[in-house]
Design a protein around this motif. Structure first.
Motif: not given
Lengths: 491, 459
Positions: A301, A355-358, A360-361
């Motif tokens: 990412i 950035i924060f949203a992804v 966790s993956r």
């Protein structure tokens, strides 16, 4: 500027070409203005340009003694640093060269010394007295000191206080004797020959081996040695010069290979089917990921680091488009890298906000850096702090990929001083007329990421914990060079 | 995907009426009403699965025109038939075009590789807006069509604005509605008139939480209308109910919140805010007009640049405004003394669902010990919960990220490259200090309590 470069925007390639045909002073001025205008920017191009320029400086230098050479390089280095203080690699390379010259000089002198020690007993007392005389002139205690009265402790203490003073004030770098400033750390590096020569220098004693080597302290030892070097340097100048030049060439080679060396560790750190988040465009990171992609399948990412680096980031993931070729800043055009998707990596381009949203993956964050400072913190493209912080919130490991040349011995307490603010026009263009007038726009180019947010540094020397970086700094730079660019700087 | 398509696609011209019936049409008996209502409530979710099933490879190309050609015939035939049959065919009618419309846009897609992101594949992919109107159901009211387009190209953006606009459009739908003879408004309107509107809006852009709440309320209101009340009266009643709903839950609520938040601003404060929230803007303006001396930092992000409008609006009033992008956040946050955030929704577990990037702002504010205040009307509270930003989110069209003439222009040709244009993220409750709502200022842990209170009063 040579005529062949007219019509091109000056960049690193043009500068390196012009280096051969230009006068030295013109080249220095040229690099200074390129740095000032940000036509050479980012760590790698700056480092390469500096190294090449210093190579020329040494090659053109009319040899008198090592001290003069060091002074000359310090002077050039100061000018370059003043031109662009936030490109910390410039200072790093200058320090590397200074340290390397000191090492070479010492080795050189050691060889001489051991030769003369074994060959002629007669020559050594004469040299000693001159050495010690020099030492006294340079600020050693003139009282109650006689070359004939061997009292190494006295000398050591005197030297200690002397060097402490100079460490404390260091006020007049330009006036001080160039070689008397050495401190603790670096004499340690090759102590066996140093100790051997110690006896030659300080002993009017009949049996040098009778004195235990541990008595003399490194401080006294090294400064005495260096001063002796200064006196005899001219004799061996040609050898020394050749060695210094080959030393700088080694640094240039290192700059060339550093990304490959870092990449060679990639497969140890990336397992298959990972999701890796990275940020901005960096050759080091790109090569690192490409190397890992040779053996593994994984997802990357990429946060775009808008507005300062997004073009290059997009180009790195999508390949070059014509418009970005036009303003290709550094060496990119001749060292074109395969875009990541071509290597079989699944690349997801996201905005900086996501950035924060992804996160966790994501199971690993790989950050590129602009500079690394001795406390283990780093300066990286704006947004890096947010990434590192979000990663630490999600307990995701953060890996920083950086060549050792980016590692700087400087340690400012006020990290804001390292941050450069960029063109606000890239955030709000002049199309937004009224907004431009009424709103103040901030465009920081870099972020400071504190060491506690970083889990691992991967350099060309291997992987290190952030807490270990200071050690690598000590291995690469001499303490006396740390603040060569502003001697009055006191932390 | 082709496997699921094989069922409806084989003979579209003849099998049209029966084809949708197994998936959508409930038994035609009395239970149908109840079931339809339930289904309508889940319209959005169902629409997603329908899209998933309806993405047709090449056969759809043939199905599109032929079914379109057939549609009027089917409608005419149905009109001639019985009432009950009419109801049935019109329910199928709303579905056929939806399918052809949906299969129309992705026609080019299957040839290419799948550009959706693996872990977001469960989220609806919003379509580019031209497809929205072309395939729009004839049942969709013009006002709703306009609104759908405005929402899909972000002319109406932000959950409060969308909520108000939706209710206004529905008001027009109600006004232009006449109950067909032999039917009642209560039974007919929701399932046959309102549902297609909602479906259309959801196809333009997924419904916001507040819209979902309002629609649920509206359906409840409609179901409460007495069967014996004459049409006109019922319609008037509904319209005025909508008006007072907007007034109460949005206009007055935001006024209360704004003045409550403005009280929190003191002289010398530096308020940091992210993107644009109408209620945050209102609070700042109110504080400014009250003569408080403070400055504002607006943080913004690509590709919507909502904060730019906010910054411009505030600067026009003469406020001292700084503007930075989210990458410069860690520098701006140090100057700030308080952080005001708008909300898309407040989750029952106290997490804030808001424009993507809000979580970063909350995190940085938290790490620098700046108080974070969320300004949120209770209409945005939901009983849903969220742990991460992945399960529940919205993916906007990826092409919005492409900068003209930039290297990304041909990103679709690059194999293995995906663009992710996320709309929202979830801010953990520990980053938030206070939720300012019209029913009071509460900590994030009290969100479910307020939500329950609000619902009890409603029900």
């Amino acid at each position: 500027m040579p005529s062949l470069s007219t019509g091109y925007a000056p960049n690193l390639g043009v500068f390196l070409k012009s280096l051969k045909s230009q006068q030295l002073e013109a080249s220095i001025e040229n690099l200074i203005s390129l740095l000032k205008r940000r036509q050479i920017k980012n760590s790698r191009p700056c480092a390469i340009a500096t190294a090449h320029l210093l190579l020329r400086v040494v090659a053109r230098f009319k040899w008198t003694d090592v001290g003069k050479l060091l002074e000359r390089i310090q002077e050039v280095g100061q000018r370059l640093i003043q031109a662009q203080p936030r490109e910390m690699v410039v200072g790093n390379i200058v320090r590397r060269v200074l340290g390397m010259i000191r090492d070479e000089a010492k080795e050189d002198r050691n060889e001489d010394a051991s030769d003369s020690a074994s060959n002629s007993q007669l020559s050594s007392p004469k040299r000693q007295s001159s050495d010690l005389g020099h030492l006294r002139n340079a600020g050693g205690p003139p009282t109650a000191f006689s070359p004939l009265r061997f009292d190494s402790k006295d000398v050591v203490q005197a030297m200690d206080s002397n060097s402490d003073d100079s460490f404390g004030s260091k006020s007049s770098a330009n006036h001080r004797p160039p070689l008397i400033t050495s401190h603790t750390s670096y004499a340690v590096t090759n102590n066996v020959p140093v100790q051997h020569s110690m006896f030659n220098l300080l002993s009017a004693m009949p049996s040098p081996l009778a004195t235990p080597p541990g008595v003399s302290s490194p401080q006294g030892r090294s400064s005495v040695n260096m001063s002796s070097v200064a006196h005899r340097a001219a004799a061996s100048s040609n050898d020394l010069k050749a060695e210094v030049i080959s030393g700088i060439e080694e640094i240039i080679d290192e700059l060339d290979q550093v990304d490959e060396q870092i990449a060679s560790y990639a497969q140890e750190h990336i397992h298959s089917n990972e999701t890796i988040l990275t940020h901005s465009s960096s050759r080091s990171v790109q090569k690192f990921l490409l190397k890992a992609a040779e053996k593994r399948k994984f997802t990357v990412i990429v946060a775009e680091s808008y507005p300062n680096d997004h073009e290059a980031t997009h180009a790195a993931v999508a390949g070059k488009s014509k418009s970005s070729l036009d303003d290709s800043d550094d060496m990119d055009s001749d060292t074109f890298l395969k875009p990541l998707p071509k290597a079989g990596i699944t690349v997801i381009q996201v905005t900086d906000a996501a950035i924060f949203a992804v996160m966790s993956r994501v199971n690993k964050v790989v950050l590129a850096t602009h500079a690394v400072i001795a406390n283990g913190g780093l300066i990286a493209a704006a947004g890096a702090r947010g990434i590192a912080k979000a990663a630490s919130f999600h307990k995701t490991p953060v890996i920083v990929v950086s060549g050792v040349y980016k590692l700087s011995p400087e340690y400012p307490f006020e990290f804001e001083s390292l941050i450069e603010y960029g063109d606000p026009g890239s955030i709000i263009s002049y199309h937004d007329g009224p907004l431009v007038d009424s709103v103040e726009v901030d465009n920081p180019v870099y972020d400071y990421v504190p060491p506690h947010l970083v889990d691992l540094y991967i350099t060309n020397l291997g992987a290190h914990a952030p807490s270990y970086l200071y050690r690598i700094v000590e291995d690469h730079y001499k303490a006396e060079d740390t603040n060569f660019h502003n001697p009055e700087f006191q932390y | 995907m082709p496997a699921s398509d094989s069922a409806p696609s084989p003979d579209p011209s003849t099998v049209v009426p029966p084809a949708p019936s197994p998936t959508i049409e409930p038994p035609k008996l009395t239970g149908a009403e109840l079931k339809k209502q339930k289904q309508a409530e889940k319209a959005a979710r169902r629409a997603q699965t329908v899209i998933g099933k309806a993405v047709m490879p090449p056969p759809a190309a043939a199905a599109g025109p032929s079914s379109a050609g057939l549609r009027p015939e089917a409608a005419n035939a149905a009109r001639g038939q019985q009432r009950r049959a009419n109801a049935v065919s019109s329910s199928s009618q709303q579905d056929i075009p939806t399918r052809s419309k949906k299969s129309g846009s992705p026609i080019e897609e299957p040839k290419e590789e799948d550009k959706t992101i693996e872990f977001f594949r469960h989220l609806t992919k919003t379509k580019a807006y031209p497809a929205g109107l072309k395939g729009a159901n004839k049942d969709v009211h013009p006002a709703v069509q306009v609104l759908g387009l405005q929402m899909s190209n972000y002319m109406i953006c932000g959950s409060s604005a969308r909520l108000v606009a939706t209710l206004q459009a529905f008001k027009k739908v109600i006004q232009s509605y006449t109950t067909p003879p032999g039917n009642t408004l209560t039974r007919h309107f929701t399932s046959h008139v309102l549902s297609p509107q909602i479906e259309f809006l959801a196809s333009c852009r997924p419904l916001s939480i507040s819209m979902g709440n309002a629609i649920r309320w509206l359906k409840l209101e409609i179901s409460k209308v007495d069967i014996d009340v004459p049409d006109n009266e019922a319609k008037e009643g509904l319209c005025s109910a909508i008006d007072s709903f907007i007034q109460e839950r949005v206009t007055l609520a935001s006024q209360v919140i704004a003045s409550s938040a403005a009280e929190k601003i003191r002289d010398g404060d530096v308020i940091l805010t992210y993107a644009k929230s109408s209620v945050v803007e209102r609070a700042l303006v109110q504080a400014f007009e009250a003569g408080k001396k403070f400055s504002v930092i607006v943080i913004d992000s690509r590709p919507l640049y909502e904060g730019k409008h906010m910054a411009a609006a505030l600067a026009n009033l003469g406020m001292e405004v700084r503007y930075a992008l989210i990458s410069g956040l860690s520098h701006s946050i140090r100057r700030a003394t308080k952080v005001f955030l708008g909300a898309h929704a407040m989750m029952s577990n106290g997490r804030l669902f808001s424009r993507v990037g809000t979580a970063l702002v909350g995190m940085e504010a938290n790490s620098y010990d700046k108080p974070v205040l969320v300004l949120c009307e209770t209409i945005k509270f939901t009983e849903k919960v969220a742990l991460d930003s992945i399960l529940h989110n919205e993916i906007a069209p990826a092409d919005e990220l492409v900068i003209p003439d930039g290297p990304l222009e041909n990103w679709r040709d690059v194999k293995g490259l995906q663009l992710c244009n996320l709309m929202y993220d979830v801010t953990p409750a520990e980053f938030l200090q206070m939720i300012i709502s019209e029913s009071g200022n509460v900590p994030p842990t009290s969100v479910p309590v307020l939500h329950r209170l609000g619902n009890e009063s409603q029900a």
